[in-house]
Design an enzyme around this catalytic site. Structure first.
Site, PDB file in Angstrom:
ATOM      1  CB  ALA A 147      -0.931  -0.010   1.208  1.00 37.19           C
ATOM      2  CG  ASN A 174       2.905  -9.235   6.335  1.00 36.14           C
ATOM      3  OD1 ASN A 174       3.898  -9.859   6.665  1.00 36.14           O
ATOM      4  ND2 ASN A 174       1.975  -8.864   7.178  1.00 36.14           N
ATOM      5  CB  THR A 175       2.892  -6.562  -0.029  1.00 37.59           C
ATOM      6  OG1 THR A 175       2.035  -5.805   0.821  1.00 37.59           O
ATOM      7  CG2 THR A 175       2.315  -6.616  -1.426  1.00 37.59           C
ATOM      8  N   GLY A 179       1.361 -14.874  -1.921  1.00 35.78           N
ATOM      9  CA  GLY A 179       1.429 -15.795  -3.064  1.00 35.78           C
ATOM     10  C   GLY A 179       1.288 -15.076  -4.399  1.00 35.78           C
ATOM     11  CG  ASP A 362       5.293  -0.395  14.719  1.00 38.19           C
ATOM     12  OD1 ASP A 362       4.989  -1.432  15.319  1.00 38.19           O
ATOM     13  OD2 ASP A 362       6.442  -0.139  14.309  1.00 38.19           O
ATOM     14  NE  ARG A 421      -7.400 -16.983   1.887  1.00 34.40           N
ATOM     15  CZ  ARG A 421      -6.454 -16.146   1.521  1.00 34.40           C
ATOM     16  NH1 ARG A 421      -6.180 -15.084   2.249  1.00 34.40           N
ATOM     17  NH2 ARG A 421      -5.740 -16.360   0.437  1.00 34.40           N
ATOM     18  CD  GLU A 564      -2.392  -7.326   7.330  1.00 37.01           C
ATOM     19  OE1 GLU A 564      -1.456  -7.432   6.510  1.00 37.01           O
ATOM     20  OE2 GLU A 564      -2.569  -8.108   8.277  1.00 37.01           O
ATOM     21  CB  ALA A 579      -4.622  -8.915   0.989  1.00 33.59           C
ATOM     22  CG  LEU A 580      -1.480  -9.142  -3.219  1.00 30.89           C
ATOM     23  CD1 LEU A 580      -0.901 -10.099  -4.246  1.00 30.89           C
ATOM     24  CD2 LEU A 580      -0.361  -8.344  -2.571  1.00 30.89           C
TER      25      LEU A 580
HETATM   26  P1  ADP Z   1       0.281  -3.542   3.331  1.00 31.29           P
HETATM   27  O1  ADP Z   1      -0.051  -4.838   2.657  1.00 31.29           O
HETATM   28  O2  ADP Z   1      -0.853  -2.947   4.030  1.00 31.29           O
HETATM   29  O3  ADP Z   1       1.014  -2.612   2.435  1.00 31.29           O
HETATM   30  P2  ADP Z   1       2.767  -4.545   4.360  1.00 31.29           P
HETATM   31  O4  ADP Z   1       2.950  -5.501   5.473  1.00 31.29           O
HETATM   32  O5  ADP Z   1       3.054  -5.024   2.982  1.00 31.29           O
HETATM   33  O6  ADP Z   1       1.305  -3.948   4.491  1.00 31.29           O
HETATM   34  O7  ADP Z   1       3.695  -3.275   4.583  1.00 31.29           O
HETATM   35  C1  ADP Z   1       3.715  -2.533   5.766  1.00 31.29           C
HETATM   36  C2  ADP Z   1       5.124  -1.956   5.928  1.00 31.29           C
HETATM   37  O8  ADP Z   1       5.145  -0.987   6.952  1.00 31.29           O
HETATM   38  C3  ADP Z   1       6.161  -3.001   6.284  1.00 31.29           C
HETATM   39  O9  ADP Z   1       7.232  -2.948   5.393  1.00 31.29           O
HETATM   40  C4  ADP Z   1       6.571  -2.610   7.697  1.00 31.29           C
HETATM   41  O10 ADP Z   1       7.901  -2.943   8.018  1.00 31.29           O
HETATM   42  C5  ADP Z   1       6.351  -1.121   7.672  1.00 31.29           C
HETATM   43  N1  ADP Z   1       6.213  -0.501   9.009  1.00 31.29           N
HETATM   44  C6  ADP Z   1       5.449  -0.969  10.027  1.00 31.29           C
HETATM   45  N2  ADP Z   1       5.576  -0.157  11.106  1.00 31.29           N
HETATM   46  C7  ADP Z   1       6.420   0.849  10.745  1.00 31.29           C
HETATM   47  C8  ADP Z   1       6.960   1.986  11.414  1.00 31.29           C
HETATM   48  N3  ADP Z   1       6.675   2.249  12.689  1.00 31.29           N
HETATM   49  N4  ADP Z   1       7.809   2.798  10.724  1.00 31.29           N
HETATM   50  C9  ADP Z   1       8.139   2.533   9.436  1.00 31.29           C
HETATM   51  N5  ADP Z   1       7.685   1.454   8.776  1.00 31.29           N
HETATM   52  C10 ADP Z   1       6.834   0.630   9.405  1.00 31.29           C
END
Ligand code: ADP
Length: 598
Positions: A147, A174-175, A179, A362, A421, A564, A579-580
């Site tokens: 995102a 997580n992205t 898969g 966070d 799921r 997310e 999700a993607l």
């Molecule tokens: P989404 O699918 O919603 O994009 P992701 O898990 O792919 O979620 O990406 C969220 C990103 O945000 C991760 O790379 C994570 O490390 C980062 N992140 C989470 N908390 C913080 C923070 N406090 N400061 C900077 N980056 C953060």
């Protein structure tokens, strides 16, 4: 004579000593086992110079999952050389591979005759704290996952300067571990007609699949802009499999509408986004920079972020137009998921997760301080598809729903494998040891050298003991220790409903309707899977412009969120493949809104 003898003796002594005390020079191979790739999955070549110093470590074989293991392969060898130790800090999010590289290095230096005890001593890098920094951009984005980077590219395309803060040492979140399935319907296209699909059907299935807890406005936004998102990605250079043959049903996706990137996992998204970012001005990603706090100006508008930089310094980034929170979910935090969970008996540490180490919620904590509203925080998605050792999705042999079945330890099917799921995972929890086998045939892997959705070949997984392969179902049953009669009967019954079967086209006893070819083409494959925590569906409340809403139902000016970290789209159960789509659609919307300072 005496003199010559003593000279010979002295020489002999010197030689003997040197073989003990001085290491050999040259290149030495070492092997390490990782929990992911199995025994001997990592091989290194270690160069030792005449002073007994290691001058180079190179990973020559990597049997771990690409994408997940990459940061370790990139960072650990250099750290080992710098610290002259095979016991350094592992790369967060790639700890298994980090440990295996260190073990392989220790193996190699031991072979080289270096002091193994000294090389096993933990050495930590001393980091000197740098200057505090103040920066400014139109749009500040927290999180460089799907995102966050979709938002970054969109905002920059709109003419805004962008700074993305990412706490980990790499982009992807997580992205990048997904898969790769992205649900999107190109309404009234040939493909939609062929698959009997429409944007409306995608809407209905998303709403129903989430027990109608999703916000219809957000869901409508998601499904109606999904295909536009795919077209946008393709314009940016991202490659997908051919739409006419490549659309598939991802587990829990309920319908064949998932687009599949050519690159494995979620890597294609990041290759695409980073290619844009690297080739455009005024859009930057700061790695190892953890956002801690949102700044609010005197008018109550969110105007920046305070973060901790790579060396522990303070990084303050002022936002001229807005801040986008794209920090992902909290499935990686046992504390938060246990606190919020309302759907499952127990989400404690014994249940593993598919998530990367940074998924700790966070953003939730930062927005709580600003009075943001949160929706459906108790809705947490588990998958029945976790690796028994790590919880990761890697090692999963299935390609799509239609071509595989699940059997329990008794060799019996137990659920509609084309269902939701939550239903599948609940059913799996009720089986012996909450463990199942995915069983399929060679239609997917004609030679075994074809890749799964995670960049691994079936043969590699078999070699690592993570999957099993046999010419007949009876032999497969023996390998995985399930009663052969049951497995054979389960497959035979499944085949009656598959293409060409006498009951083809009719639902089976579990209500399964998604079929393709029968499972009758040996060799046959099986791999074990367990429940794993995957996605936190609840999150901060947003409107269709990705503006964050507070507890009084008002917009928090200058604050946007996507992905997310947001809630209210997926309801009680997220459709696989949505999700993607969420990251692309709402990432772009957030980028758009923030760049307009909406
Ligand atoms: P989404 O699918 O919603 O994009 P992701 O898990 O792919 O979620 O990406 C969220 C990103 O945000 C991760 O790379 C994570 O490390 C980062 N992140 C989470 N908390 C913080 C923070 N406090 N400061 C900077 N980056 C953060």
């Amino acid at each position: 004579m005496k003199k010559v003898l003593s000279l010979v003796l002295a020489l002999a002594m010197l030689l003997t000593m040197s073989s003990f005390a001085v290491a050999e020079t040259g290149v030495f191979t070492g092997v390490g086992d990782s929990n992911i790739g199995g025994a001997g999955s990592i091989e290194v070549a270690v160069t030792v110079d005449e002073n007994g110093a290691v001058t180079n470590v190179e990973v020559t074989k990597n049997g771990d999952t690409p994408g997940i293991s990459d940061p370790a392969v990139e960072q650990i060898p250099a750290l080992i050389v710098e610290m002259q130790s095979a016991n350094v800090d592992a790369v967060s999010g790639a700890t298994y591979t980090s440990d295996a590289i260190m073990a392989a290095t220790l193996d190699a230096v031991t072979k080289a005759g270096l002091d193994a005890a000294a090389w096993s001593e933990k050495k930590e890098k001393v980091v000197v704290k740098g200057e505090d920094v103040e920066l400014e951009a139109d749009v500040v984005i927290v999180g460089a996952g799907g995102a966050g980077l979709a938002a970054a590219v969109q905002a920059n395309q709109n003419g805004s300067s962008v700074i993305v803060l990412e706490k980990m040492g790499k982009v992807g979140g997580n992205t990048i571990l997904a898969g790769g399935a992205l649900n999107a319907v190109n309404d009234r296209s040939e493909q939609a007609l062929a698959y009997n699909d429409s944007v409306e059907w995608h809407f209905t299935q998303t709403m129903n699949g989430g027990d109608n807890q999703g916000d219809p406005v957000l869901v409508h936004t998601l499904v109606s802009q999904a295909y536009e998102g795919v077209a946008w990605l393709m314009d940016l250079g991202m490659e997908f499999q051919d739409e006419t043959t490549g659309l598939f049903t991802v587990t829990g996706g309920l319908w064949p509408r998932a687009h599949k990137p050519v690159m494995p996992l979620g890597q294609g998204f990041f290759a695409t986004y980073m290619n844009y970012i690297d080739n455009h001005d005024n859009v930057d990603v700061m790695l190892n920079t953890k956002a801690n706090e949102l700044l609010v100006d005197d008018n109550g508008r969110v105007c920046g972020v305070v973060a901790t930089g790579e060396t522990g310094n303070t990084v303050t980034v002022k936002a001229g137009k807005g801040v986008i929170m794209a920090t992902g979910g909290f499935a990686g935090s046992v504390e938060l998921r246990s606190a919020f969970n309302t759907q499952w008996a127990d989400l404690g540490a014994t249940i593993k997760t598919t998530n990367h180490a940074g998924a700790t919620g966070d953003g939730i904590k930062m927005m709580q301080k600003l009075g943001a509203d949160f929706v459906q925080m108790g809705n947490i998605q588990l998958l029945p598809l976790g690796d028994p050792q790590t919880g990761s999705l890697a090692g999963n042999i299935e390609h799509d729903v239609e071509t595989r079945i699940f059997v329990n330890k008794e060799g019996n099917r137990f659920v509609n494998e084309g269902g939701r799921r939550d239903d599948m995972t609940n059913a799996l929890f009720a089986q012996t040891d909450a463990t199942m086998w995915i069983v399929m045939d060679s239609d997917t892997y004609p030679t075994g050298d074809e890749l799964n959705n995670f960049g691994e070949t079936a043969n590699q997984l078999v070699e690592a003991g993570r999957a099993f392969k046999a010419d007949t179902l009876e032999e497969l049953a023996a390998l995985i220790n399930v009663p052969a009669d049951n497995l054979v009967a389960a497959v035979a019954e499944f085949n009656r409903h598959a293409e060409g079967g006498d009951l083809a086209g009719t639902p089976d006893e579990f209500g399964r309707t998604l079929y393709k070819t029968p499972i009758d083409n040996g060799p046959f494959y099986a791999a074990a899977r367990v429940p794993t925590v995957h996605h936190t569906m609840g999150g901060v409340r947003i409107n269709q412009y990705a503006q964050v809403i507070n507890e009084n139902g008002q917009i928090i000016p200058g604050l946007y969120a996507a992905g997310e970290v947001t809630g209210g789209i997926h309801g009680a159960n997220r459709l696989g493949g949505n999700a993607l789509t969420d990251t692309v659609v709402f990432g772009r919307i957030a980028g758009d809104s923030a760049s307009q300072g909406k």
